[in-house]
Design a protein around this motif. Structure first.
Motif, short mmCIF file in Angstrom:
data_model
loop_
_atom_site.label_atom_id
_atom_site.label_comp_id
_atom_site.label_asym_id
_atom_site.label_seq_id
_atom_site.Cartn_x
_atom_site.Cartn_y
_atom_site.Cartn_z
N VAL A 152 0.67 -1.29 -0.02
CA VAL A 152 -0.18 -0.36 -0.13
C VAL A 152 0.99 0.73 -0.61
N THR A 153 1.03 2.09 -1.09
CA THR A 153 2.17 3.29 -1.14
C THR A 153 1.21 4.24 -1.05
N ARG B 159 0.17 4.12 13.81
CA ARG B 159 -0.28 3.24 12.91
C ARG B 159 0.34 3.23 11.58
N PHE B 160 0.27 4.82 11.19
CA PHE B 160 0.80 5.33 10.28
C PHE B 160 2.20 5.41 9.56
N PHE B 161 3.20 6.12 11.02
CA PHE B 161 4.30 6.18 10.53
C PHE B 161 5.23 5.50 10.91
N ARG C 252 3.84 5.06 0.80
CA ARG C 252 4.27 6.92 0.52
C ARG C 252 4.10 8.15 0.40
N ARG C 253 2.39 7.38 0.29
CA ARG C 253 1.61 8.79 0.74
C ARG C 253 0.42 8.82 1.44
N LEU C 254 0.31 9.71 2.38
CA LEU C 254 -0.67 9.53 3.33
C LEU C 254 -1.38 11.22 3.25
N ILE D 32 7.92 8.26 3.57
CA ILE D 32 7.16 9.59 3.01
C ILE D 32 7.24 10.17 2.28
N GLU D 33 6.84 10.75 1.49
CA GLU D 33 6.73 11.31 -0.19
C GLU D 33 5.56 12.64 0.00
#
Length: 540
Positions: free
Chosen positions: A153-154, A208-210, A219-221, A256-257
């Motif tokens: 999951v990017t 949970r995301f980091f 890569r993208r949130l 993360i971009e």
């Protein structure tokens, strides 16, 4: 001529493979599904294009899709693993409220993660865009993300405001590189409104995301928390509470971009600083209507602006931090000289030169975004602003703006700055190395101008209340935009005056403010029929 002498009629089945493939890959999924029913040969030929970038917009379709992958799976002796349909990118859009309404059971994270792992097992290089709509921070599947793993999951987009988003922003659509089908607005009595004391900054929400474990390839949130009633902020003065992250909590930030936080009450100064410190690859940042202080934004812009390619910063018109900054900037002689005023505008002039897209909406914006103190002093010496004065909203109430004076003085100052150092070296008799440096600088400037024109760099300013410094005017901002780098397109708006302008070089066009800056306002939508092409896709 007899029928035996006639040449066979041309068809897709008789075309060379290269030509047929180029046609199939240019067709939408609905057309490919129709072609698949024509013949066995065409059915086999369209399987690659049909499954290359599938879009699945319900859990039922996801189950059928995984079932199809399992049914046609085979063992790959070369790699020693299973293989099935070749999928390059999967867009998966799930509406938990809709799923619970259809099945009577909530969609839990463990089931969703299991399905994604099956797909990833068959396609090691797949990328997945996961979009969760009409959900909540403390509802399934979001609340159990930290207990599961979602490989490949990017792109992760979460709508946590309790209402489905029927259309993504253009930037989000470009990020996904696909088309998201329109969804129905589900209103079945479920109340997932997350406003209130529950939505406060906590480390658990962000880890949970980091942490790089739940979403190891993220890569993208994007996190959207806005509801029709406005930003979802709980009561209390909690924006300054410090959140502590361990080293393991932020490992995933290194990849993360892109980060988008829209009206997220869990986002505060500590989260912002953690993201800034541990995200070296972050080049696309959007912060909209979040409760972060001007002191934190001041530090963010100082350190992050030189490395960002895209920045969208929208400060709420009700921000007390913006109001405090304006009051402090307009106090003369009474403020403590050691106290630093968190003034954001100068940062964009100093560090934002390499932003390909920059959007800034705030209660107060001023000319410090365009010119420095030396240039201000030269303008004063030349007679500007003279009798020019504006009211609280930046509207001219006295005097007249001398556009020719402002542009002439600034062009002369900047041209002199660019040529002084080079000319001085030539007068002193520069060496070959110095000449080479000068030529390299000129070549770099030409390359930059070509890049700006090719990529279409843009700037957008939206003044929500007025100007930072009392007496300054909105018209001056428009004039100053004319003197900026050639090729960069500016759009400036003033909400109090309901005026907007587009500026590109010496050209200024008046445009409708509502058209440029209120596109995202809720509009009445005509009833749309949801076209379901994924039912056909998942059955093959």
């Amino acid at each position: 001529m007899s029928e035996f002498g006639q040449e066979p009629s041309a068809s897709l089945a008789t075309l060379p493979t290269e030509i047929a493939d180029s046609i199939y890959y240019s067709l939408p999924p609905a057309t490919l599904c129709t072609l698949a029913r024509v013949s066995k040969d065409i059915y086999a030929a369209v399987q690659g294009p049909l499954y290359r970038r599938p879009i699945i917009n319900s859990f039922r379709k996801l189950q059928a899709f995984v079932k199809t992958l399992n049914n046609v799976a085979s063992w790959d002796n070369k790699t020693g693993g299973a293989r099935s349909k070749s999928v390059v990118h999967l867009t998966l859009m799930i509406d938990p409220a809709k799923e619970e309404g259809a099945t009577g059971r909530p969609l839990i994270a463990v089931i969703l993660a299991r399905m994604i792992r099956v797909i990833a097992r068959y396609n090691e290089n797949i990328t997945i865009s996961l979009i969760i709509a009409h959900s909540a921070c403390d509802a399934q599947p979001v609340r159990s993300f930290e207990s599961e793993q979602f490989p490949r999951v990017t792109n992760l987009i979460l709508d946590l405001g309790g209402e489905p988003v029927t259309q993504l922003s253009p930037s989000a659509s470009r990020t996904l590189n696909t088309v998201i089908p329109v969804r129905r607005n589900i209103n079945r009595g479920y109340d997932f409104n997350t406003t209130g004391q529950r939505c406060i900054p906590t480390a658990k929400f962000w880890t949970r995301f980091f942490n790089g474990s739940s979403f190891p390839d993220l890569r993208r949130l994007e996190l959207h928390h806005r509801s029709r009633s406005g930003p979802s902020y709980g009561a209390g003065n909690w924006e300054g509470e410090r959140i502590l992250f361990t080293e393991l909590d932020t490992l995933g930030l290194a990849r993360i971009e892109r980060l988008v936080v829209n009206s997220v009450p869990e986002f505060n100064d500590s989260v912002l600083m953690a993201g800034l410190q541990h995200a070296p690859l972050l080049t696309d940042l959007q912060i909209e209507d979040c409760q972060v202080t001007y002191n934190a934004l001041d530090k963010l812009l100082l350190h992050a602006l030189p490395v960002l390619h895209r920045l969208v910063l929208r400060v709420s018109p009700h921000s007390r931090f913006a109001r405090y900054a304006k009051e402090a900037l307009n106090v003369r002689g009474m403020r403590n000289s050691r106290e630093e005023v968190p003034h954001l505008c100068p940062h964009f002039r100093r560090g934002g030169k390499n932003l390909k897209h920059f959007e800034f909406a705030a209660p107060y914006i001023c000319r410090s975004l365009f010119i420095d103190e030396y240039e201000k002093e030269k303008l004063r010496e030349s007679g500007h602003p003279g009798t020019l004065a504006g009211d609280d909203s930046g509207k001219i109430v006295q005097g007249e703006l001398d556009t020719m004076l402002v542009t002439g003085v600034l062009k002369r100052i900047r041209q002199t700055r660019d040529t002084d150092s080079a000319g001085q070296k030539l007068l002193e008799g520069s060496s070959m190395e110095e000449d080479r440096t000068i030529l390299e600088r000129e070549r770099s400037l030409r390359t930059r101008r070509a890049t700006i024109e090719k990529e279409g760099w843009t700037r957008r300013l939206n003044v929500l209340e007025g100007i930072c410094i009392d007496g300054d005017t909105f018209e001056e901002l428009t004039t100053l935009a004319k003197v900026e780098e050639h090729g960069i397109g500016w759009t400036l708006g003033s909400r109090p005056e309901r005026r907007a302008f587009k500026v590109n070089g010496d050209f200024i066009d008046s445009v409708r403010y509502s058209h440029e800056f209120e596109k995202d306002r809720p509009r009445r939508r005509e009833r749309q029929i949801e076209r379901d092409v994924n039912d056909e896709l998942a059955g093959h």
